[in-house]
Design a protein around this motif. Structure first.
Motif, mmCIF file in Angstrom:
data_model
loop_
_atom_site.group_PDB
_atom_site.id
_atom_site.type_symbol
_atom_site.label_atom_id
_atom_site.label_comp_id
_atom_site.label_asym_id
_atom_site.label_seq_id
_atom_site.Cartn_x
_atom_site.Cartn_y
_atom_site.Cartn_z
ATOM 1 N N LEU A 1 0.852 -1.187 0.000
ATOM 2 C CA LEU A 1 0.000 0.000 0.000
ATOM 3 C C LEU A 1 0.887 1.237 0.000
ATOM 4 C CD1 LEU A 1 -2.844 1.201 0.248
ATOM 5 C CD2 LEU A 1 -2.617 0.995 2.713
ATOM 6 N N ARG A 2 0.698 2.079 -1.024
ATOM 7 C CA ARG A 2 1.507 3.292 -1.141
ATOM 8 C C ARG A 2 0.583 4.495 -1.294
ATOM 9 N NH1 ARG A 2 6.985 4.465 -3.094
ATOM 10 N NH2 ARG A 2 6.986 6.660 -3.630
ATOM 11 N N PRO A 3 0.290 5.192 -0.187
ATOM 12 C CA PRO A 3 -0.567 6.376 -0.285
ATOM 13 C C PRO A 3 0.235 7.605 -0.699
ATOM 14 C CG PRO A 3 -0.057 5.934 1.990
ATOM 15 C CD PRO A 3 0.581 4.838 1.190
ATOM 16 N N ASN A 4 -0.447 8.516 -1.365
ATOM 17 C CA ASN A 4 0.149 9.801 -1.705
ATOM 18 C C ASN A 4 0.281 10.615 -0.430
ATOM 19 O OD1 ASN A 4 0.246 12.698 -2.487
ATOM 20 N ND2 ASN A 4 0.066 11.859 -4.544
ATOM 21 N N LYS A 5 1.222 11.549 -0.428
ATOM 22 C CA LYS A 5 1.470 12.360 0.766
ATOM 23 C C LYS A 5 0.267 13.252 1.109
ATOM 24 C CE LYS A 5 4.950 15.427 2.683
ATOM 25 N NZ LYS A 5 6.247 16.042 2.478
ATOM 26 N N LEU A 6 -0.525 13.619 0.111
ATOM 27 C CA LEU A 6 -1.619 14.557 0.329
ATOM 28 C C LEU A 6 -2.979 13.895 0.513
ATOM 29 C CD1 LEU A 6 -0.578 17.152 -2.392
ATOM 30 C CD2 LEU A 6 -0.080 17.214 0.047
ATOM 31 N N VAL A 7 -3.041 12.581 0.443
ATOM 32 C CA VAL A 7 -4.323 11.888 0.559
ATOM 33 C C VAL A 7 -4.837 11.976 1.995
ATOM 34 C CG1 VAL A 7 -3.377 9.602 1.039
ATOM 35 C CG2 VAL A 7 -5.566 9.784 -0.081
ATOM 36 N N GLY B 1 6.838 3.314 1.092
ATOM 37 C CA GLY B 1 7.049 4.736 0.791
ATOM 38 C C GLY B 1 6.816 5.647 1.966
ATOM 39 N N ASN B 2 7.031 5.160 3.175
ATOM 40 C CA ASN B 2 6.809 5.985 4.346
ATOM 41 C C ASN B 2 7.838 7.098 4.485
ATOM 42 O OD1 ASN B 2 4.571 4.518 5.071
ATOM 43 N ND2 ASN B 2 5.694 3.174 6.442
ATOM 44 N N GLU B 3 8.934 7.018 3.744
ATOM 45 C CA GLU B 3 9.950 8.063 3.867
ATOM 46 C C GLU B 3 9.452 9.421 3.368
ATOM 47 O OE1 GLU B 3 10.298 5.933 0.004
ATOM 48 O OE2 GLU B 3 10.399 5.234 2.066
ATOM 49 N N GLN B 4 8.381 9.445 2.564
ATOM 50 C CA GLN B 4 7.840 10.711 2.087
ATOM 51 C C GLN B 4 7.151 11.504 3.192
ATOM 52 O OE1 GLN B 4 4.625 10.297 -0.738
ATOM 53 N NE2 GLN B 4 3.890 8.442 0.245
ATOM 54 N N PHE B 5 6.823 10.844 4.295
ATOM 55 C CA PHE B 5 6.127 11.521 5.385
ATOM 56 C C PHE B 5 7.081 12.101 6.429
ATOM 57 C CE2 PHE B 5 3.201 8.171 3.875
ATOM 58 C CZ PHE B 5 2.242 9.008 3.347
ATOM 59 N N MET B 6 8.362 11.871 6.303
ATOM 60 C CA MET B 6 9.331 12.367 7.277
ATOM 61 C C MET B 6 9.576 13.835 7.076
ATOM 62 S SD MET B 6 10.700 9.738 9.026
ATOM 63 C CE MET B 6 10.500 8.003 8.979
#
Length: 138
Positions: A103-109, A133-138
């Motif tokens: 599961l790969r959510p977009n940062k803005l979802v 892809g959790n690194e996009q939320f850091m």
């Protein structure tokens, strides 16, 4: 010359001595702190035992992307909605060796869209699901 009352008796003290009460309160507070068990903020997980064996075959991986507007993509193809995703999840849950779902959510979802996908997977019985892809939320 008399400073006190005219009757010669000592005046009644109307103020309460709070020093002993504060001492008792501090002792009770320290006893409470000592006797409270240590709270561990941990999540109990049922992890599989470690194994040195390599898998016989590479696992099948399906990628679920959630776009910023809540659109759900399965392996790059857009789905009609959460109902179509649940149909695919039902197929995965029926397999004897379930495929992995990344599961790969977009940062803005909004979080509610991600939570709806994860709740659908749990309700249907998809057990091999992971966030990618959790690194996009850091």
């Amino acid at each position: 010359m008399s400073v006190g009352s005219s009757s010669g008796e000592p005046d009644v003290m109307v103020e309460m001595n709070t020093t002993p009460l504060i001492d008792v309160m501090l002792v009770l507070l320290i006893m409470l702190i000592i006797t409270i068990p240590v709270q561990l903020h941990s999540v109990k997980l049922d992890m599989p035992p470690p194994s040195d064996k390599k898998p016989l075959q590479e696992p099948i991986v399906h990628r679920v992307d959630i776009d910023f507007d809540g659109t759900i993509y399965m392996d790059g193809a857009p789905l009609a909605g959460i109902g179509a995703l649940e149909t695919r999840f039902t197929e995965f849950a029926a397999m004897p060796d379930q495929p992995e779902v990344h599961l790969r959510p977009n940062k803005l979802v909004p979080y509610k869209d991600v939570a709806a996908v994860m709740a659908a997977a749990q309700r249907i019985g998809v057990t091999k699901i992971g966030m990618v892809g959790n690194e996009q939320f850091m």
